[in-house]
Design an enzyme around this catalytic site. Structure first.
Site, PDB file in Angstrom:
ATOM      1  CD  GLU A 193      -2.425  -0.918   2.611  1.00 31.98           C
ATOM      2  OE1 GLU A 193      -2.300  -0.023   3.587  1.00 31.98           O
ATOM      3  OE2 GLU A 193      -3.332  -1.836   3.287  1.00 31.98           O
TER       4      GLU A 193
ATOM      5  CE  LYS B  56       5.706   5.476   6.622  1.00 27.87           C
ATOM      6  NZ  LYS B  56       4.812   5.951   7.482  1.00 27.87           N
TER       7      LYS B  56
ATOM      8  CG  ASP C 172       4.467  12.518   4.712  1.00 28.24           C
ATOM      9  OD1 ASP C 172       4.397  12.074   6.039  1.00 28.24           O
ATOM     10  OD2 ASP C 172       5.485  13.325   4.590  1.00 28.24           O
TER      11      ASP C 172
ATOM     12  CE1 TYR D 227      -3.336   2.741   9.046  1.00 24.92           C
ATOM     13  CE2 TYR D 227      -3.101   4.307   7.580  1.00 24.92           C
ATOM     14  CZ  TYR D 227      -3.034   4.162   8.947  1.00 24.92           C
ATOM     15  OH  TYR D 227      -2.314   4.913   9.816  1.00 24.92           O
TER      16      TYR D 227
ATOM     17  CE  LYS E 109      10.300   7.082   7.077  1.00 20.92           C
ATOM     18  NZ  LYS E 109       9.644   8.185   7.522  1.00 20.92           N
TER      19      LYS E 109
ATOM     20  CB  CYS F 269       9.190  48.621  -4.683  1.00 17.68           C
ATOM     21  SG  CYS F 269       8.442  47.705  -5.491  1.00 17.68           S
TER      22      CYS F 269
ATOM     23  CB  CYS G  98       7.894  49.177  -8.896  1.00 18.20           C
ATOM     24  SG  CYS G  98       7.602  50.287  -7.825  1.00 18.20           S
TER      25      CYS G  98
ATOM     26  CB  CYS H  16       5.208  48.302  -3.304  1.00 22.85           C
ATOM     27  SG  CYS H  16       5.877  49.681  -4.507  1.00 22.85           S
TER      28      CYS H  16
ATOM     29  CB  CYS I 253       3.812  49.499  -7.277  1.00 21.30           C
ATOM     30  SG  CYS I 253       5.052  47.970  -7.753  1.00 21.30           S
TER      31      CYS I 253
END
Ligand code: IVH
Length: 704
Positions: free
Chosen positions: A108, A110, A112, A255, A347, A441, A443, A460, A465
């Site tokens: 199966e 695993k 996480d 499971y 794993k 910034c 920009c 900003c 901007c």
């Protein structure tokens, strides 16, 4: 079966089809209409509300403490290894332990996530507990009830399916669920040991997409980011308000089962695989990737395949679990030191790579958030080439003490996003300097960056901007929003540079600026035609999309849908106070404040006005379709401020009500706006209830 029972059965069936089978057969709207009808009926008959009703998933009560609960049987963990040789040795030990008897394995995924135990009593979900230390865990029942793929009531195989232990061949239409108003006929088909007490264990997890969305929202708010889907799942299960859990869309996969039948047949059948089939029949989501292997070679092949394909799954796995299939053989092998001898986890290695940080650039988001980004020497990792990685914010860079020219380790392990995890200090150049957030910034407007008190983000300060405008335009034209064909990132960049686009409304002037567009690089009459057609078509996008496209902070797709269902048009939203907004279910103070601020800004108000002129859908269309006003006749009179007469009429009709022009004894309600005249008099004379505009609005809200 009355209407309430019927609606519950229907909703459970559709929940199952949607959340477990991922094969919905009705639209969200149709589902919502059924749900709303059940809610209304339950409101009218509160004595009929049962804990397993689909309306009762999300409880409004906050959780103060998570009580510790002892597991009936300890929740074991798994022996695990990164080594194939050790898997081979384990298979050898299993064969030896079974004295050479033939043995079959089940491989199966695993998952996480986090292990969870859910107990059902008399077919009804009674308690959900985290693994904790294996002996006892936290009671997270209220939060787990919000996970839509977890049945609140067990499905029992209908009469047409042979037995609970048979592999699941029955279709969803045949699933029947226990109800708390038991019906003898149904219960007689359920094995008694399931009816009394039944425990299922499995993994709670989160889809990568949901995790990414959540993190994007957190980033936008300047909140701390979640490290990976697993941590996010853990944090979510411990939320105090189940309503917040419901929003995060957790998943569950089963499971293991313990139905306390008799010792020889734990669960339902004689094998693990049959138990999984039975769980599926009972309505639980079960991993579809389960495979029977007969020897080491087949196990290795399975491991190889998943190692290669893990990136194509929509969720995170960290390995493959191999289990002995026969339950009798499992018992024979027993367990040692909190882990069964009959199972082992292989794993996968977290995927890592080394590369050089060539630069740290700044990226401006559509709400003005300025984020540092790592520019990397391109490197291949887990199937993709990585050349950039977000650094989130200034603090993140400082915590890692990242310096330009550093050699860094990037990882894509339990995490979906490639990220820099550490610096290889041995390789640091002697002249490498600590990095500081620029003061301005990128920009080009020399606008200073500002970090509000208590936030991790910089913004900003320039109101127009160009980078922010680009992001806003990209969001507006994007696939989830207005979906404007021909207006991608590159075109937006060109138009902004050429001064053709300075805000969202300018898009709708583009068709009249054909000559200027044709003068730009890579534009030909055909591509302009396509763009113009795309712009034209976007005018028919529904109101909810337009509202989302505006890019109001915290107004994502879901929120936009809720707001557009609660208000008839953009003017009503613009005029709404924070109080009126928060009165709408699911709209919190933060969203309300952001909406009010948006419309209070004269530049935004002007923008909305221009979009209105351009002919965008800025009012609800009569597609809500419910039966809430069935049999009711309304008469509208006087001047309404937040609707046009036609919109009000459409709202009534969308709920199957009738809007009439004259007041009679048959009129159920008169809605009276300002300066109402003879119709109001007539209503008072006949004793017909009169609603103010606000009362009418509240009635509409309550019946979306
Ligand atoms: S079986 C006694 N099957 O992995 C058997 N566990 O490292 C108990 N997990 O605590 C677990 N996917 O949270 C099993 N298909 C799977 C699994 C799985 C993920 C988790 C589970 C367990 C942990 C052990």
């Amino acid at each position: 079966m009355d209407r309430i029972d019927f609606l519950r059965a229907e909703l459970r069936k559709h929940d199952h089809l949607y959340y477990v089978e991922a094969q919905p057969i009705i639209s969200d709207r149709e589902y919502d209409a059924l749900f709303r009808e059940l809610q209304d009926l339950e409101a009218a008959h509160p004595e009929r509300i049962t804990p397993d009703s689909p309306t009762q998933r999300v409880s409004g009560t906050a959780i103060n403490t998570f009580n510790s609960v002892r597991h009936a049987t300890p929740m074991l963990s798994l022996a695990n290894t990164y080594s194939r040789a050790e898997i081979e040795q384990w298979v050898g030990r299993v064969i030896q332990g079974l004295e050479g008897a033939p043995v079959e394995f089940v491989c199966e995924l695993k998952y996480d996530g986090l292990a969870l135990s859910i107990v059902y009593e008399h077919g009804m979900l009674s308690r959900a507990v985290t693994r904790g230390d294996g002996e006892s865990g936290d009671d997270v029942t209220l939060n787990v009830r919000t996970i839509k793929s977890v049945p609140l009531a067990l499905a029992i195989p209908s009469l047409s399916s042979p037995s609970a232990t048979a592999p699941s061949t029955n279709t969803n239409e045949q699933l029947q669920f226990f109800t708390s108003e038991p019906n003898d006929h149904d219960q007689s088909t359920a094995p008694e040991h399931i009816v009394n007490r039944f425990e299922v264990r499995g993994e709670v997890y989160m889809l990568d997409d949901d995790f990414l969305k959540l993190n994007a929202e957190a980033e936008e708010r300047g909140d701390k980011l979640f490290a990976n889907p697993r941590n996010t799942t853990a944090g979510t299960l411990k939320q105090k308000d189940p309503r917040d859990v419901a929003k995060r869309r957790l998943q569950f996969v089963a499971y293991w089962v313990d139905a306390q039948a008799d010792a020889s047949t734990r669960g339902f059948g004689s094998t693990h695989q049959r138990n999984l089939d039975a769980l599926r029949t009972l309505g639980f989501p079960v991993g579809r990737e389960v495979r029977i292997c007969r020897n080491v070679d087949e196990i290795m092949q399975c491991i190889d395949e998943w190692d290669a394909q893990r990136d194509s799954l929509p969720f995170q796995i960290d390995g493959v679990v191999i289990k002995v299939n026969s339950l009798a053989q499992q018992d024979q092998l027993g367990s040692v030191a909190r882990a069964p001898r009959w199972a082992i986890a292989y794993k996968f290695e977290a995927k890592k790579a080394q590369t050089v940080l060539t630069d740290i650039t700044l990226q401006v988001g559509r709400t003005g958030v300025v984020t540092p980004v790592a520019e990397l020497q391109p490197v291949s990792l887990a199937g993709s080439t990585i050349s950039r990685a977000t650094l989130h914010n200034e603090d993140f860079v400082h915590e890692l003490d990242l310096r330009i020219s550093d050699t860094v380790i990037i990882e894509k392990g339990g995490d979906v996003i490639p990220k820099i995890v550490s610096v290889v200090l041995e390789k640091r150049k002697p002249d490498a300097q600590p990095w500081h957030m620029p003061t301005h910034c990128p920009c080009g407007n020399h606008s200073p960056l500002h970090r509000p008190e208590g936030e991790a983000n910089y913004y900003c300060t320039h109101s127009s901007c160009p980078w922010q405008i680009r992001r806003r335009l990209e969001h507006f034209a994007g696939r989830d929003a207005m979906d404007i064909d021909g207006l991608g990132e590159r075109a937006i960049d060109q138009f902004v540079q050429a001064g053709l686009l300075t805000n969202l409304a300018d898009i709708y002037d583009l068709p009249s600026r054909r000559a200027e567009i044709l003068a730009l690089d890579r534009w030909a009459p055909k591509s302009v035609d396509k763009l113009v057609a795309g712009i034209e078509k976007s005018k028919s996008q529904p109101f909810e999309r337009v509202l989302y496209a505006l890019g109001i902070r915290f107004v994502g797709e879901g929120v936009a849908k809720i707001i557009t269902r609660a208000f008839p048009n953009i003017d009503a939203i613009a005029q709404a106070s924070e109080q009126e907004l928060t009165a709408v279910h699911e709209i919190g103070a933060r969203i309300a404040q952001s909406v009010v601020e948006f419309f209070a800004d004269p530049t935004e108000a002007d923008l909305v006005h221009r979009l209105q002129q351009a002919g965008l859908q800025l009012h609800s269309t009569s597609t809500i379709a419910s039966d809430a006003f069935k049999g009711l006749t309304f008469v509208l009179t006087g001047e309404l401020t937040t609707f046009t007469r036609r919109e009000a009429q459409e709202a009534i009709e969308a709920r199957s009500g009738k809007a009439s022009g004259s007041v009679s004894k048959k009129t159920n309600y008169v809605v009276a706006g300002a300066n109402a005249g003879s119709k109001l008099d007539k209503a008072q004379e006949l004793g017909v209830p009169v609603l103010t505009e606000e009362e009418f609005r509240a009635m509409l809200d309550a019946s979306v």
